[in-house]
Design a protein around this motif. Structure first.
Motif, PDB file in Angstrom:
ATOM      1  N   LYS A 298      -0.083   4.374  -4.649  1.00  0.00           N
ATOM      2  CA  LYS A 298      -1.107   3.320  -4.678  1.00  0.00           C
ATOM      3  C   LYS A 298      -2.102   3.441  -3.525  1.00  0.00           C
ATOM      4  O   LYS A 298      -3.065   2.683  -3.478  1.00  0.00           O
ATOM      5  N   ALA A 299      -1.859   4.363  -2.605  1.00  0.00           N
ATOM      6  CA  ALA A 299      -2.712   4.517  -1.425  1.00  0.00           C
ATOM      7  C   ALA A 299      -2.809   3.220  -0.635  1.00  0.00           C
ATOM      8  O   ALA A 299      -3.911   2.763  -0.282  1.00  0.00           O
ATOM      9  N   THR A 300      -1.658   2.631  -0.382  1.00  0.00           N
ATOM     10  CA  THR A 300      -1.610   1.400   0.404  1.00  0.00           C
ATOM     11  C   THR A 300      -0.705   1.594   1.618  1.00  0.00           C
ATOM     12  O   THR A 300       0.228   2.408   1.605  1.00  0.00           O
ATOM     13  N   VAL A 301      -1.019   0.834   2.643  1.00  0.00           N
ATOM     14  CA  VAL A 301      -0.174   0.831   3.836  1.00  0.00           C
ATOM     15  C   VAL A 301      -0.045  -0.608   4.310  1.00  0.00           C
ATOM     16  O   VAL A 301      -1.030  -1.332   4.397  1.00  0.00           O
ATOM     17  N   ASP A 302       1.176  -1.031   4.554  1.00  0.00           N
ATOM     18  CA  ASP A 302       1.463  -2.387   4.999  1.00  0.00           C
ATOM     19  C   ASP A 302       2.078  -2.353   6.390  1.00  0.00           C
ATOM     20  O   ASP A 302       2.777  -1.400   6.754  1.00  0.00           O
ATOM     21  N   LEU A 303       1.835  -3.425   7.125  1.00  0.00           N
ATOM     22  CA  LEU A 303       2.451  -3.590   8.434  1.00  0.00           C
ATOM     23  C   LEU A 303       3.176  -4.931   8.453  1.00  0.00           C
ATOM     24  O   LEU A 303       2.531  -5.983   8.399  1.00  0.00           O
ATOM     25  N   GLN A 304       4.498  -4.889   8.488  1.00  0.00           N
ATOM     26  CA  GLN A 304       5.301  -6.103   8.586  1.00  0.00           C
ATOM     27  C   GLN A 304       5.518  -6.401  10.063  1.00  0.00           C
ATOM     28  O   GLN A 304       6.095  -5.578  10.777  1.00  0.00           O
ATOM     29  N   MET A 305       5.055  -7.562  10.476  1.00  0.00           N
ATOM     30  CA  MET A 305       5.129  -7.926  11.887  1.00  0.00           C
ATOM     31  C   MET A 305       6.063  -9.115  12.047  1.00  0.00           C
ATOM     32  O   MET A 305       5.797 -10.189  11.501  1.00  0.00           O
TER      33      MET A 305
END
Length: 121
Positions: free
Chosen positions: A78-85
């Motif tokens: 999906k060409a996505t990047v997530d950052l869980q903080m």
């Protein structure tokens, strides 16, 4: 040309959590050419700093100050990047920028527009 659309910033109390998301898209853009995806941040009066990166193969890198609290995820399809903080601190307050490196004959670097994260004490 690659466009990056970020979402998920906001205001949270210290100790809380936020998740940032970034999606890459563009005409004639092959997502298989994305090399590294990541997140940077810039606090007022400070230089932009790397927060976390993840390679196409899944190797991650974090700045020491967020290790154990932040996690970066990537969906190559999906060409996505997530950052869980998690366990956010007031010193995490900054504008967070998505960053994508596309590798063709040379590398091209793209930035998102930035999303504000504010952590209150």
């Amino acid at each position: 040309q690659v466009q990056l659309v970020e979402s998920g910033g906001g205001l949270v109390q210290a100790g809380g959590s936020l998740r940032l998301s970034c999606a890459a898209s563009g005409r004639s853009f092959n997502i298989n050419n994305i090399n590294v995806m990541g997140w940077y941040r810039q606090a007022p009066g400070k230089e932009r700093e790397l927060v976390a990166t993840i390679t196409k193969g899944g190797t991650t890198n974090y700045v020491d100050s967020v290790k154990g609290r932040f996690n970066i995820f990537r969906d190559n399809a999906k060409a996505t990047v997530d950052l869980q903080m998690n366990s956010l601190k007031p010193e995490d307050t900054a504008v967070y920028y998505c960053n994508v490196v596309v590798k063709l004959l040379r590398e091209y670097v793209y930035w998102g527009q930035g999303t504000q994260v504010t952590v209150s004490s």
